[in-house]
Design a protein around this motif. Structure first.
Motif, mmCIF file in Angstrom:
data_model
loop_
_atom_site.group_PDB
_atom_site.id
_atom_site.type_symbol
_atom_site.label_atom_id
_atom_site.label_comp_id
_atom_site.label_asym_id
_atom_site.label_seq_id
_atom_site.Cartn_x
_atom_site.Cartn_y
_atom_site.Cartn_z
ATOM 1 N N LEU A 1 2.293 -48.505 -4.765
ATOM 2 C CA LEU A 1 1.478 -47.315 -4.968
ATOM 3 C C LEU A 1 1.953 -46.191 -4.072
ATOM 4 O O LEU A 1 2.303 -46.407 -2.915
ATOM 5 C CB LEU A 1 0.002 -47.602 -4.652
ATOM 6 N N SER A 2 1.945 -44.984 -4.611
ATOM 7 C CA SER A 2 2.280 -43.794 -3.844
ATOM 8 C C SER A 2 1.375 -42.678 -4.327
ATOM 9 O O SER A 2 1.329 -42.375 -5.523
ATOM 10 C CB SER A 2 3.745 -43.417 -4.059
ATOM 11 N N ASN B 1 0.374 -42.956 -8.589
ATOM 12 C CA ASN B 1 1.202 -43.279 -9.759
ATOM 13 C C ASN B 1 0.634 -42.674 -11.038
ATOM 14 O O ASN B 1 0.680 -43.282 -12.108
ATOM 15 C CB ASN B 1 1.353 -44.787 -9.903
#
Length: 129
Positions: free
Chosen positions: A64-65, A115
């Motif tokens: 995840l970002s 995302n």
């Protein structure tokens, strides 16, 4: 021990027991299902010695970002935390943490944007949902 000290000790013990029962009865609630199959959030509440701790957490099947917003309000409290974060696939990340005195009630919300998806969760502590 004086009479007033005894009353205070009994009151403090009953408050801690009440908080523990409230935390056991209340789980993290997902307010948005968008992206929930790939990532999820939760708010973990605990109480110890009259201190309430609330933590926002995120986890995803894939890395995840993105960014998060963690807000806690109630009982004269208004706390806002947020910023960017990243996690590895399958890893859990703590996204905000607060320690509060008193019995609340407190409302905590966590919003995760990662995302290209958004997930939200909320929890009441020290009171009913």
């Amino acid at each position: 021990m004086t009479e007033s000290t005894k009353h205070y000790s009994i009151w403090a013990a009953s408050m801690v027991a009440s908080l523990a029962a409230a935390f056991a009865a209340v789980g993290a609630v997902s307010a948005s299902r968008a992206g929930a199959d790939r990532m999820h959030c939760e708010i973990v509440a605990s109480a110890s010695r009259g201190i309430v701790t609330l933590e926002g957490r995120a986890e995803g099947a894939e890395a995840l970002s993105g960014s998060y917003r963690f807000e806690v309000s109630g009982a004269g409290t208004q706390i806002r935390q947020g910023g960017p974060f990243g996690t590895a696939a399958g890893a859990s990340a703590t996204l905000g943490s607060v320690k509060l005195g008193g019995s609340g009630p407190y409302r905590a919300t966590l919003e995760i944007n990662a995302n290209g998806e958004t997930v939200q969760c909320a929890e009441w502590t020290g009171g009913a949902l």
